[in-house]
Design an enzyme around this catalytic site. Structure first.
Site, PDB file in Angstrom:
ATOM      1  N   LYS A   1       0.848  -1.198   0.000  1.00  0.00           N
ATOM      2  CA  LYS A   1       0.000   0.000   0.000  1.00  0.00           C
ATOM      3  C   LYS A   1       0.881   1.244   0.000  1.00  0.00           C
ATOM      4  CE  LYS A   1      -3.195   2.561   3.005  1.00  0.00           C
ATOM      5  NZ  LYS A   1      -3.937   2.555   4.279  1.00  0.00           N
TER       6      LYS A   1
ATOM      7  N   LYS B   1     -10.278  12.911   8.557  1.00  0.00           N
ATOM      8  CA  LYS B   1      -9.796  12.535   9.884  1.00  0.00           C
ATOM      9  C   LYS B   1      -9.800  13.788  10.760  1.00  0.00           C
ATOM     10  CE  LYS B   1      -6.693   8.904   8.191  1.00  0.00           C
ATOM     11  NZ  LYS B   1      -7.312   7.726   8.822  1.00  0.00           N
TER      12      LYS B   1
ATOM     13  N   ASP C   1       1.288   6.026   6.250  1.00  0.00           N
ATOM     14  CA  ASP C   1       0.290   5.158   5.632  1.00  0.00           C
ATOM     15  C   ASP C   1       0.829   4.490   4.369  1.00  0.00           C
ATOM     16  OD1 ASP C   1      -2.174   4.028   6.081  1.00  0.00           O
ATOM     17  OD2 ASP C   1      -3.267   5.456   4.846  1.00  0.00           O
TER      18      ASP C   1
ATOM     19  N   GLU D   1      -9.464   4.011   1.968  1.00  0.00           N
ATOM     20  CA  GLU D   1      -8.923   4.182   0.615  1.00  0.00           C
ATOM     21  C   GLU D   1      -7.830   3.186   0.252  1.00  0.00           C
ATOM     22  OE1 GLU D   1      -5.713   5.123   2.854  1.00  0.00           O
ATOM     23  OE2 GLU D   1      -7.752   5.794   3.259  1.00  0.00           O
TER      24      GLU D   1
ATOM     25  N   ARG E   1      -7.529   0.011   0.598  1.00  0.00           N
ATOM     26  CA  ARG E   1      -8.012  -1.206  -0.065  1.00  0.00           C
ATOM     27  C   ARG E   1      -8.379  -0.946  -1.521  1.00  0.00           C
ATOM     28  NH1 ARG E   1     -12.595  -1.932   4.332  1.00  0.00           N
ATOM     29  NH2 ARG E   1     -10.867  -0.989   5.493  1.00  0.00           N
TER      30      ARG E   1
END
EC number: 3.4.11.1
Length: 492
Positions: A262, A274, A286, A347, A349
């Site tokens: 990812k 968020k 992330d 997002e 996935r």
């Protein structure tokens, strides 16, 4: 710093800082110290008595050696019970010793630890990994020039009682180079590590180590129907990059594998923003899955196994603008499946969906994806353990063995098909999130829809990729988690 394995044992070594490991056994401690203590006027026996050293894990007393002897300081390292002794015990002990030698400003350091399972090569590699990773410091963004200088100490470390292990040390350093690259990518802020920066890193790996690189731009991704991935990138002014690095051995590959990471370089949550207390300030990390993927590529490019490996990263930002993805929008992934967006903050996935479809098209024998995918996984397993989902028992066993050798913790989680009911949409093939209970399971079930026949595993690494507390060879910040597991899996 130079690490060498030498045949010389502790009793015959000379240098600034000597470390000796002992199991939790008073008789063994007494016997192990006798020969060395003869030349040190019983100083070590006094140290054992004064500190009540018992060889327990975490016990690390040291003392200065007075006079003109060949050793200046000695450290005793508790290894705990022999029954609980692992390769990671060696990493942790070596890390503690290296940090102590650095603190004591020892130019030369000698470390004598018992071998694990009578395997000198694996033991040497583990010790070298512990030393290299413990002494790595994240100092790139300090303004003080002196703070940016690498530590001067120790200048050399001797692994005692080990001979002919240069190859094991080199392997450790090649793997650690990949781990450190991952740490640096994950630790860097989102204004430094952008989708383009990840592509540039991949290009450098390809140039340095003989991999091939393909980077698909937005238009090429559109041509391949990657609507899920591109939907995430809609609001960002930074262009998405779909990165495909390939390592091919010189001969016929023993097998073909794909690693998919990812690569969301910053996750604002999108229109499902968020808010305060949600950890938005940490969302530079992330992209830790892509960081581990590129770190593994760097290591594999140096190790050169007889395995073909495809390293795939769909890199994008999840931002806010007038062009942003809306809750309620429907996206079409590259396998034709449609997705109703009920949360723009789910997002990762979406980017992985198209990346998994692409990976399977490479004709590989197995696919592993890894991602900081869900907070639910942290709730379930804490910060030290990653989740593993796979319908394939053999692949689960391969990854479990690889992670155990690496000292990285994974726990296999259920792929409960009944939970997919929570992802069903009345107007599309599926929604991108399900109900709150079992959130990490429904995330894995979502990804499973983008695999047809290839053995596949999903690793949710949200917890272990970052630490707020120093622990052995893990310093505060990015840990480089999963690189060593991935390398072991490929090499196995």
């Amino acid at each position: 710093m130079k690490i060498q394995a030498i045949e010389t044992v502790a009793a015959d070594w000379s240098g600034d800082y000597l470390g000796i490991g002992f199991f939790e056994d008073s008789a063994a401690i007494d016997a192990g110290l006798t020969q060395l203590d003869q030349s040190l006027q019983d100083i070590l026996q006094d140290l054992v008595s004064e500190t009540e050293f018992q060889g327990k894990v975490g016990e690390q007393p040291w003392t200065r050696i007075a006079g003109p002897g060949s050793i200046r300081k000695v450290m005793l390292i508790g290894l705990g019970s022999p029954d609980a002794f692992t390769l990671d015990s060696l990493r942790q002990a070596a890390a503690a010793f290296a940090k102590a030698a650095q603190k004591q400003k020892a130019a030369s350091a000698g470390l004598q630890l018992p071998s694990w399972d009578d395997d000198a090569a694996a033991s040497t590699q583990a010790m070298a990994e512990g030393i290299e990773l413990a002494l790595h410091q994240e100092i790139r963004f300090k303004s003080d020039p002196d703070a940016k200088k690498p530590g001067e100490f120790p200048q050399e470390v001797h692994l005692l009682g080990l001979a002919n292990q240069a190859a094991a040390i080199e392997k450790a350093q090649q793997i650690c180079a990949g781990v450190i690259l991952t740490r640096e990518l994950v630790a860097a802020p989102a204004n430094v590590v952008t989708p383009s920066a990840l592509a540039e890193t991949a290009a450098q790996i390809a140039e340095d180590h003989g991999l091939t690189l393909e980077v698909l731009e937005r238009e090429e991704c559109e041509a391949q129907g990657m609507g899920a991935f591109l939907g995430v990138s809609l609001a960002s002014e930074l262009p998405p990059k779909f990165i495909h690095l390939t390592y091919k051995p010189s001969g016929t590959p023993r097998r073909k594998l794909a690693i998919v990471g990812k690569g969301v370089t910053f996750d604002s949550g999108g229109l499902n923003l968020k808010v305060g207390g949600s950890g938005i300030e940490t969302m530079k990390m992330d992209m830790a899955g892509s960081g581990a993927t590129l770190g593994a590529a760097k290591a594999i490019g140096q190790l050169k196994p007889d395995v073909e490996v495809h390293f795939i990263v769909a890199a994008a930002e999840n931002m806010i603008s007038g062009h942003a993805l809306h809750p309620g929008d429907i996206l079409t992934a590259s396998n034709g499946k449609t997705i109703e967006i009920n949360n723009t903050d789910a997002e990762g996935r979406l980017t992985l969906a198209d990346a998994l479809v692409f990976a399977e098209k490479q004709g590989v024998d197995a696919i592993v994806d890894l991602a900081t995918l869900t907070g639910a996984c942290i709730v379930a397993l804490g910060n030290d353990i990653a989740g593993m989902w796979t319908p394939e028992d053999s692949l689960a066993e391969e990854l479990s063995q690889a992670s155990e050798q690496a000292g990285e913790k994974f726990w296999r989680m259920p792929l409960e098909e009944k939970y997919f009911e929570g992802l069903k949409s009345p107007i599309a093939d599926m929604k991108n999130t399900g109900p709150r209970p079992g959130g990490s399971i429904t995330a894995a079930l979502f990804l499973k829809q983008y695999i047809e026949n290839t053995p596949w595993a999903h690793l949710d690494v949200a917890g272990p990729v970052w630490t707020e507390k120093e622990n052995g060879y893990l310093n505060v910040g990015a840990t480089g988690f999963a690189v060593r597991t991935l390398v072991n899996w490929v090499m196995g």
